[in-house]
Motif scaffolding. Structure first.
Motif, PDB file in Angstrom:
ATOM      1  N   LEU A 195       0.861  -1.180   0.000  1.00 46.83           N
ATOM      2  CA  LEU A 195       0.000   0.000   0.000  1.00 46.83           C
ATOM      3  C   LEU A 195       0.897   1.229   0.000  1.00 46.83           C
ATOM      4  O   LEU A 195       1.868   1.293   0.756  1.00 46.83           O
ATOM      5  N   GLY A 196       0.575   2.189  -0.861  1.00 43.63           N
ATOM      6  CA  GLY A 196       1.399   3.381  -0.965  1.00 43.63           C
ATOM      7  C   GLY A 196       0.575   4.649  -1.065  1.00 43.63           C
ATOM      8  O   GLY A 196      -0.601   4.626  -1.452  1.00 43.63           O
ATOM      9  N   ALA A 197       1.211   5.772  -0.707  1.00 46.82           N
ATOM     10  CA  ALA A 197       0.554   7.076  -0.788  1.00 46.82           C
ATOM     11  C   ALA A 197       1.578   8.114  -1.213  1.00 46.82           C
ATOM     12  O   ALA A 197       2.778   7.993  -0.913  1.00 46.82           O
ATOM     13  N   THR A 199       5.476   3.832   1.176  1.00 47.50           N
ATOM     14  CA  THR A 199       4.891   2.537   0.810  1.00 47.50           C
ATOM     15  C   THR A 199       5.198   1.519   1.912  1.00 47.50           C
ATOM     16  O   THR A 199       6.232   1.587   2.578  1.00 47.50           O
ATOM     17  N   LEU A 200       4.283   0.592   2.086  1.00 49.64           N
ATOM     18  CA  LEU A 200       4.458  -0.529   3.009  1.00 49.64           C
ATOM     19  C   LEU A 200       4.015  -1.785   2.288  1.00 49.64           C
ATOM     20  O   LEU A 200       2.916  -1.813   1.703  1.00 49.64           O
ATOM     21  N   GLY A 201       4.859  -2.816   2.299  1.00 53.18           N
ATOM     22  CA  GLY A 201       4.487  -4.011   1.562  1.00 53.18           C
ATOM     23  C   GLY A 201       5.164  -5.261   2.081  1.00 53.18           C
ATOM     24  O   GLY A 201       6.153  -5.212   2.824  1.00 53.18           O
ATOM     25  N   TYR A 202       4.591  -6.392   1.695  1.00 56.25           N
ATOM     26  CA  TYR A 202       5.132  -7.704   2.024  1.00 56.25           C
ATOM     27  C   TYR A 202       5.397  -8.467   0.723  1.00 56.25           C
ATOM     28  O   TYR A 202       4.529  -8.530  -0.154  1.00 56.25           O
ATOM     29  N   SER A 203       6.595  -9.032   0.604  1.00 58.70           N
ATOM     30  CA  SER A 203       6.949  -9.837  -0.560  1.00 58.70           C
ATOM     31  C   SER A 203       7.394 -11.219  -0.103  1.00 58.70           C
ATOM     32  O   SER A 203       7.739 -11.416   1.070  1.00 58.70           O
ATOM     33  N   GLY A 204       7.398 -12.172  -1.017  1.00 56.09           N
ATOM     34  CA  GLY A 204       7.783 -13.544  -0.693  1.00 56.09           C
ATOM     35  C   GLY A 204       8.912 -14.020  -1.566  1.00 56.09           C
ATOM     36  O   GLY A 204       9.177 -13.460  -2.636  1.00 56.09           O
TER      37      GLY A 204
END
Length: 661
Positions: free
Chosen positions: A263-265, A288-293
């Protein structure tokens, strides 16, 4: 050249100018006596041997693509694409009978009747052809819905889709002995019988048994969607979500699939009316805040075994061997990353740039942990999702663009800061010890809780004693008891330990500075790169390397030789009577160097010629010099920290002409 270990400074020719013999696998004494002159020449001649070895690599690739796009309504589009790929690779290694490879194989399996002197060649004396096939087949399917619409001050961009991929790989290999290309022929050999091998009388079978590589099949599925919303060209919100699946993971569906999102702004302040009073022409804030694998294709939740057939001595019975134990709890690695930053441009000064700060936390990372040895028997550890790390960093880029008439100067300065350390790791041994970093080169991840992923530690150095032996610390006292120093409690120097943490083995601060100067049609550019805040471990002379392997080091000439010498290189020890002496010296702080340096990457000069023809748009003359080397370094010996044990990178110079039509 009576030693089988080859060093770079040996001559390829003898005193008569003839090709010199190297003893590739066995020493001169062995080769001069084995076979009593009844075998083929067993010497290796580097300047001649390459003539008798050829490798042909053939790759055939077939790709088919098909796609469709349908406009559903204003701003809405559906797309679908399918790709099929087939790749067939074949490697032919042809060893002629004059090659060392053939002579070595024939001699190794030759059987000599000592009574009659007759030699029986189990491997025929002739060419050898080694064929290796590698095949791959894959498909990829992607269907996607796109939406792009602007309504008044609102702008919407979105997409949603499904992606599926499958990759299948297999291969084979076969060795043909006594090979002749014309007329095409070969000689069959017995791959199953075990023969006595020369020169030492061990037994073994002829290599080259027909082999089929196991088929590897990997499947991936992903369902994804993202959007970007803008209001008044200044307020921005974006998001991304996807659910990825892989067949290499565990029994549970939750382990096979991994939901990932971000999610970003963004906020363009320079669009606001109050911004006109500020000395900035452009300013944007973003986060931005995110999760990757992450997927490691070398891992599997299921047991992996190999099948083969025993030799005739063991009844030619089929057997299977488990190479990787089942690991049903294996799952995706996960990384969380938070980014905050800004982009700017000054109003009355030609300076622009960006600043970005990030935090990165990894969890469920792969690491080695203890395993019940009695339930398997192969080893006492297994790779599982047991590790975690934390990192942070700063990325800064400044751009300067000055133009004054026919003169111009463009400059870009890049600064990066990156720091990461292990926060969790279930290593079989005491995880608080620095032992693994003391004995590490720093070129691979070496997780120790609380320390950088690539860290270096070293034994405390207390110089040489009166006999030229290296000295360390044990129980707070100067000692040459290397076993006690190595096996004892390794803590920090302040705690009375024998070693301490040095620092990161990879740069913490790094970046570059690119400059371009222009005058009319002439342009000169150069690029500097820098790497700071790290250390490396250099090599040195050790007695064991010289005695056991014939390897010498330039530090040999700086070694301690007699009482009163002011040296930091231990004396030559012969015979070797002090266990751990060389290992202690090799892991001591005296061999740690700072890696900080500045490197000149390239200089480029170009000149654009005036247009001379309507069919030629641009003609450019250029001169380039690359890999120009280090212009400043912090280490005391002038070593290249990126390649301390290698020959420096070759400088490249080029002149040329470019034209576009």
């Amino acid at each position: 050249m009576g030693n089988q270990y080859v060093v770079p400074y040996l001559s390829l020719f003898d005193e008569n100018g003839s090709p010199a013999a190297f003893y590739e696998n066995y020493g001169k004494t062995v080769l001069d006596t084995v076979g009593k002159g009844r075998l083929f020449d067993w010497n290796y001649y580097p300047v001649e041997d390459f003539k008798y070895n050829t490798e042909t690599n053939t790759i055939q690739e077939y790709i088919a693509n098909i796609g469709i796009g349908i406009k559903l309504f204003s701003g809405g589009m559906f797309k679908a694409n399918y790709q099929r790929l087939r790749q067939d690779g074949l490697i032919d290694n042809h060893y002629m009978k004059e090659s060392y490879f053939v002579r070595d194989m024939v001699n190794t399996f030759s059987q000599i009747n000592e009574t009659t002197g007759k030699v029986t060649y189990i491997v025929p004396y002739g060419d050898i052809l080694w064929k290796t096939g590698n095949n791959q087949e894959s498909y990829a399917f992607r269907s996607q819905f796109d939406f792009n619409k602007k309504v008044g001050q609102h702008a919407f961009i979105a997409m949603a889709g499904l992606e599926m991929r499958q990759i299948k790989a297999w291969g084979n290999s076969m060795v043909y002995y006594g090979y002749r290309e014309d007329p095409l022929s070969m000689v069959p050999v017995d791959f199953t019988t075990s023969y006595l091998k020369k020169p030492f009388g061990s037994s073994g079978t002829i290599m080259g048994t027909p082999n089929l590589s196991p088929t590897r099949l990997n499947r991936f599925v992903s369902v994804y969607g993202n959007f970007h919303y803008t209001w008044k060209d200044r307020y921005m919100l974006s998001g991304n979500i996807r659910r990825d699946g892989s067949n290499i993971y565990g029994v549970a569906t939750n382990d096979k699939w991994k939901p990932l999102w971000s999610l970003g702004a963004g906020y363009v302040l320079s669009k606001e009316s109050f911004f006109e009073k500020l000395p900035l022409n452009y300013l944007k804030l973003k986060a931005t805040l995110g999760y990757s694998g992450n997927v490691d294709l070398s891992r599997s939740s299921l047991p992996i075994s190999g099948s083969a057939t025993n030799s005739t001595i063991n009844g030619s019975l089929p057997y299977g061997r488990i190479g990787t134990i089942n690991n049903p709890s294996l799952r995706w690695e996960e990384v969380m990353q938070l980014n905050t930053g800004l982009e700017f441009a000054l109003k009355d000064f030609p300076l622009s740039g960006s600043i970005e700060y990030y935090i990165k936390n990894g969890s469920d990372l792969y690491g080695e942990t203890s395993y019940d040895y009695t339930s398997w028997g192969a080893r006492g550890t297994i790779i599982q999702n047991v590790a975690a790390m934390k990192g942070k960093g700063l990325d800064v880029q400044l751009n300067y663009d000055l133009k004054s008439g026919v003169l111009g100067w463009q400059s870009s300065l890049i600064y990066n800061y990156n720091s990461k350390k292990t926060t969790a790791y279930y290593y079989p041994n005491d995880q608080s010890q620095l032992y693994r970093m003391v004995n590490a080169s720093g070129t691979q991840i070496n997780p120790v809780i609380g320390y950088p992923l690539y860290g270096l530690a070293a034994f405390i150095w207390k110089g040489l004693d009166d006999n030229g032996n290296p000295q360390g610390i044990w129980n707070g006292e100067i000692s040459t008891d290397y076993t006690a120093i190595n096996e004892g409690s390794i803590g920090s120097a302040g705690e009375g330990g024998s070693a301490y943490f040095i620092g990161s083995a990879i740069p913490v601060h790094f970046g570059g500075w690119l400059n371009t100067f222009t005058y009319k049609n002439l342009s000169l550019s150069f690029n500097l790169s820098y790497r700071m805040g790290y250390y490396f471990r250099r090599s040195s002379f050790t007695s064991s390397a010289l005695i056991n392997y014939g390897t010498v080091h330039p530090d040999y000439y700086d070694r301690w030789q007699q009482k009163g010498d002011h040296a930091n290189v231990p004396s030559f020890e012969f015979p070797l009577t002090m266990p751990g002496r060389d290992a202690f010296y090799g892991a001591s702080e005296i061999l740690i160097e700072k890696g900080d340096h500045i490197r000149l990457q390239f200089i480029n000069l170009t000149y654009n010629l005036p247009k001379i023809s309507s069919g030629i748009n641009n003609i450019q003359l250029f001169a380039n010099a690359a890999n120009l080397g280090i212009i400043w370094h912090a280490n005391r010996r002038g070593l290249d920290p990126d390649n301390p044990e290698a020959i420096p990178l070759q400088k490249n110079y080029s002149l040329g002409l470019r034209a576009s039509f």
